[in-house]
Design a protein around this motif. Structure first.
Motif, PDB file in Angstrom:
ATOM      1  N   LEU A 156      23.617  25.889 -23.364  1.00  0.00           N
ATOM      2  CA  LEU A 156      22.940  24.671 -23.789  1.00  0.00           C
ATOM      3  C   LEU A 156      23.071  23.580 -22.732  1.00  0.00           C
ATOM      4  O   LEU A 156      22.098  22.865 -22.426  1.00  0.00           O
ATOM      5  CB  LEU A 156      23.509  24.180 -25.119  1.00  0.00           C
ATOM      6  CG  LEU A 156      23.162  24.984 -26.371  1.00  0.00           C
ATOM      7  CD1 LEU A 156      23.810  24.351 -27.597  1.00  0.00           C
ATOM      8  CD2 LEU A 156      21.655  25.090 -26.571  1.00  0.00           C
ATOM      9  N   TRP A 205      25.888  22.709 -30.298  1.00  0.00           N
ATOM     10  CA  TRP A 205      24.780  21.743 -30.302  1.00  0.00           C
ATOM     11  C   TRP A 205      25.287  20.352 -30.680  1.00  0.00           C
ATOM     12  O   TRP A 205      24.985  19.363 -30.004  1.00  0.00           O
ATOM     13  CB  TRP A 205      23.714  22.224 -31.278  1.00  0.00           C
ATOM     14  CG  TRP A 205      22.392  21.528 -31.230  1.00  0.00           C
ATOM     15  CD1 TRP A 205      21.270  21.940 -30.562  1.00  0.00           C
ATOM     16  CD2 TRP A 205      22.027  20.307 -31.898  1.00  0.00           C
ATOM     17  NE1 TRP A 205      20.242  21.054 -30.766  1.00  0.00           N
ATOM     18  CE2 TRP A 205      20.669  20.045 -31.578  1.00  0.00           C
ATOM     19  CE3 TRP A 205      22.708  19.418 -32.726  1.00  0.00           C
ATOM     20  CZ2 TRP A 205      19.989  18.930 -32.065  1.00  0.00           C
ATOM     21  CZ3 TRP A 205      22.030  18.293 -33.210  1.00  0.00           C
ATOM     22  CH2 TRP A 205      20.698  18.072 -32.873  1.00  0.00           C
ATOM     23  N   LEU A 228      17.974  25.917 -31.630  1.00  0.00           N
ATOM     24  CA  LEU A 228      18.713  27.097 -31.178  1.00  0.00           C
ATOM     25  C   LEU A 228      17.883  28.368 -31.314  1.00  0.00           C
ATOM     26  O   LEU A 228      17.824  29.187 -30.377  1.00  0.00           O
ATOM     27  CB  LEU A 228      20.014  27.225 -31.973  1.00  0.00           C
ATOM     28  CG  LEU A 228      21.058  26.140 -31.708  1.00  0.00           C
ATOM     29  CD1 LEU A 228      22.104  26.126 -32.820  1.00  0.00           C
ATOM     30  CD2 LEU A 228      21.729  26.339 -30.358  1.00  0.00           C
TER      31      LEU A 228
END
Length: 318
Positions: free
Chosen positions: A149, A118, A274
């Motif tokens: 992601l 992230w 997340l």
């Protein structure tokens, strides 16, 4: 309690199961009954004292745990050391509640590897929708989450690298648009070719050595490379600032520990994002294998030999 203790630095052979007194939690800390402990590549550096932060002996390795705190909450926590044990102590500031819908392996995968992916994408390379990104070690803990992601956040093209056909197939299954053999002799050309003949916008790199060197040469003008590990234990070639200017290149380093110095609770923001993606089914953790505490040596051997994918965990009950 049973724990893994290191009394001399070295490879997997220094991981020894022993009986130790239960740790005590002082003010501002939680005592956690550990249901699973995470195994990260950084742990192999910790065991040989080659990590960014210096290790001291004797030491119980392991930086992340999930389990039940003394107040009954199910939490995932960063502990620095002490994770490879039946009980661990964590600062209350470094422990986060785990949603009921999130299992232990997923919770552990998010706290270091998920948060790293992230931060790398959001803050280190600032990936924009439509941009191309190379994810090295794309079948590993960080890489497998970074691929997903990047897909969820609208990357234009995701190029994965991995060392075996099975790992490359996994990366494609997770959402990569192309997969490249990490052992390609001319990796620069292979990455550009995988991007349709165009140089790439961003690279997430944790191998070091020639992989870093060749990845830098594959960057487009204003391309960014985020360096967050050196699994090969080989330094990349030195980079001159004039070379960066000549190609409008950015190199970023990332160590997750530094997010706690940023204003605002970046870690909480990352974990909320997340966990939300995981609960919605848009992000899945690749379970890389569960080892008993007595198998910690084998876990490190498998990790260093690149025999693993996804998230590895230890079960302290066996």
């Amino acid at each position: 309690m049973r724990a893994i203790q290191i009394t001399e630095f070295g490879g997997p052979e220094v991981l020894t199961v022993t009986e130790l007194p239960d740790p005590a939690a002082g003010p501002g800390h939680l005592l956690i009954d550990v249901s699973r402990a995470g195994v990260n590549y950084a742990d192999t550096h910790q065991a040989e004292d080659s990590y960014l932060s210096e290790s001291t002996l004797p030491m119980v390795p392991g930086g992340e745990v999930v389990g039940t705190a003394q107040d009954g909450r199910r939490v995932v926590a960063l502990v620095g050391t002490g994770g490879y044990a039946e009980k661990a102590v964590a600062s209350e500031a470094l422990a986060w509640d785990v949603p009921d819908a999130v299992d232990d392996v997923t919770a552990l995968a998010m706290i270091v590897q998920g948060a790293s992916a992230w931060v790398l994408l959001r803050r280190s390379v600032h990936l924009e929708p439509g941009e191309s990104v190379v994810v090295h070690a794309a079948a590993g803990g960080v890489g497998s989450i970074a691929v997903q992601l990047a897909k969820a956040w609208g990357a234009g093209r995701i190029i994965a690298t991995a060392s075996s056909a099975d790992k490359r197939d996994l990366a494609l299954e997770l959402g990569a648009d192309a997969a490249v053999d990490a052992n390609e002799p001319d990796l620069t050309a292979a990455l550009i070719d995988a991007n349709g003949g165009r140089r790439v916008d961003a690279v997430l790199e944790m191998t070091g050595g020639t992989v870093t060197d060749q990845s830098l040469r594959a960057l487009a003008p204003f391309g960014r490379l985020a360096f967050y590990g050196m699994a090969s234990r080989t330094e990349p070639s030195p980079v001159r600032p004039a070379t960066l200017m000549a190609h409008s290149t950015t190199i970023a380093g990332m160590w997750l520990a530094h997010v706690f110095r940023l204003p605002g609770d970046v870690m909480r923001t990352a974990l909320d994002d997340l966990f939300g993606l995981a609960v919605d089914g848009r992000l899945r953790v690749v379970a890389g294998g569960e080892y008993g505490l007595t198998e910690a040596r084998r876990a490190h051997e498998d990790l260093r030999a690149r025999r693993t994918t996804g998230k590895l965990v230890l079960d302290p009950s066996r």
